[in-house]
Design a protein around this motif. Structure first.
Motif, PDB file in Angstrom:
ATOM      1  N   TYR A 105       0.833  -1.200   0.000  1.00 43.49           N
ATOM      2  CA  TYR A 105       0.000   0.000   0.000  1.00 43.49           C
ATOM      3  C   TYR A 105       0.866   1.249   0.000  1.00 43.49           C
ATOM      4  O   TYR A 105       0.617   2.186  -0.760  1.00 43.49           O
ATOM      5  N   VAL A 106       1.867   1.273   0.835  1.00 41.98           N
ATOM      6  CA  VAL A 106       2.733   2.456   0.943  1.00 41.98           C
ATOM      7  C   VAL A 106       3.457   2.721  -0.373  1.00 41.98           C
ATOM      8  O   VAL A 106       3.510   3.866  -0.836  1.00 41.98           O
ATOM      9  N   ALA A 107       3.983   1.667  -0.982  1.00 37.04           N
ATOM     10  CA  ALA A 107       4.698   1.833  -2.257  1.00 37.04           C
ATOM     11  C   ALA A 107       3.749   2.348  -3.339  1.00 37.04           C
ATOM     12  O   ALA A 107       4.102   3.255  -4.103  1.00 37.04           O
ATOM     13  N   ALA A 155      -4.794   9.188  -4.184  1.00 32.49           N
ATOM     14  CA  ALA A 155      -3.789   8.124  -4.068  1.00 32.49           C
ATOM     15  C   ALA A 155      -4.209   7.105  -3.015  1.00 32.49           C
ATOM     16  O   ALA A 155      -4.063   5.897  -3.211  1.00 32.49           O
ATOM     17  N   GLY A 156      -4.758   7.574  -1.908  1.00 30.79           N
ATOM     18  CA  GLY A 156      -5.231   6.671  -0.863  1.00 30.79           C
ATOM     19  C   GLY A 156      -6.416   5.841  -1.308  1.00 30.79           C
ATOM     20  O   GLY A 156      -6.520   4.657  -1.007  1.00 30.79           O
ATOM     21  N   LEU A 157      -7.325   6.467  -2.040  1.00 29.29           N
ATOM     22  CA  LEU A 157      -8.512   5.774  -2.526  1.00 29.29           C
ATOM     23  C   LEU A 157      -8.134   4.665  -3.510  1.00 29.29           C
ATOM     24  O   LEU A 157      -8.553   3.514  -3.363  1.00 29.29           O
ATOM     25  N   LEU A 165      -6.971  -1.081  -4.590  1.00 31.72           N
ATOM     26  CA  LEU A 165      -6.160  -2.116  -5.229  1.00 31.72           C
ATOM     27  C   LEU A 165      -5.571  -3.098  -4.216  1.00 31.72           C
ATOM     28  O   LEU A 165      -5.479  -4.294  -4.478  1.00 31.72           O
ATOM     29  N   VAL A 166      -5.172  -2.606  -3.042  1.00 29.63           N
ATOM     30  CA  VAL A 166      -4.538  -3.480  -2.056  1.00 29.63           C
ATOM     31  C   VAL A 166      -5.565  -4.200  -1.185  1.00 29.63           C
ATOM     32  O   VAL A 166      -5.451  -5.394  -0.936  1.00 29.63           O
ATOM     33  N   PHE A 167      -6.576  -3.474  -0.717  1.00 23.09           N
ATOM     34  CA  PHE A 167      -7.538  -4.057   0.217  1.00 23.09           C
ATOM     35  C   PHE A 167      -8.865  -4.424  -0.443  1.00 23.09           C
ATOM     36  O   PHE A 167      -9.820  -4.775   0.237  1.00 23.09           O
ATOM     37  N   GLY A 168      -8.940  -4.357  -1.750  1.00 18.74           N
ATOM     38  CA  GLY A 168     -10.185  -4.630  -2.447  1.00 18.74           C
ATOM     39  C   GLY A 168     -10.543  -6.104  -2.545  1.00 18.74           C
ATOM     40  O   GLY A 168     -11.686  -6.457  -2.761  1.00 18.74           O
ATOM     41  N   ASN A 182      -8.756  -8.878   5.008  1.00 21.04           N
ATOM     42  CA  ASN A 182      -9.348  -7.628   4.551  1.00 21.04           C
ATOM     43  C   ASN A 182     -10.751  -7.440   5.114  1.00 21.04           C
ATOM     44  O   ASN A 182     -11.165  -6.322   5.408  1.00 21.04           O
ATOM     45  N   GLU A 183     -11.493  -8.521   5.281  1.00 22.58           N
ATOM     46  CA  GLU A 183     -12.829  -8.414   5.874  1.00 22.58           C
ATOM     47  C   GLU A 183     -12.735  -7.937   7.317  1.00 22.58           C
ATOM     48  O   GLU A 183     -13.543  -7.140   7.772  1.00 22.58           O
TER      49      GLU A 183
END
Length: 64
Positions: free
Chosen positions: A3-5, A30-32, A37-40, A46-47
């Motif tokens: 996520y950070v990258a 960028a956060g959205l 992409l990472v937590f989708g 993630n749940e």
């Protein structure tokens, strides 16, 4: 770490596209996109993040 990258890369791309200036909504965008992409993905971890995130402020307020 992914996520950070991704977040930093998207910020850099937006900054370069805007002539080296950072706009106020660049961090939100960028956060959205990075978060989606990472937590989708729908998996157990993630749940749990999605379920506990909205109640965290209430939890901290109650403990304090």
């Amino acid at each position: 770490m992914k996520y950070v990258a991704l977040y930093k890369t998207l910020l850099l791309i937006q900054k370069k596209a805007n002539g080296g200036k950072e706009r106020s909504f660049d961090t939100f965008f960028a956060g959205l996109v990075g978060g989606y992409l990472v937590f989708g993905d729908r998996n157990a971890i993630n749940e749990q993040v999605r379920c506990t995130h909205p109640i965290q402020p209430l939890w901290k307020k109650k403990q304090g």
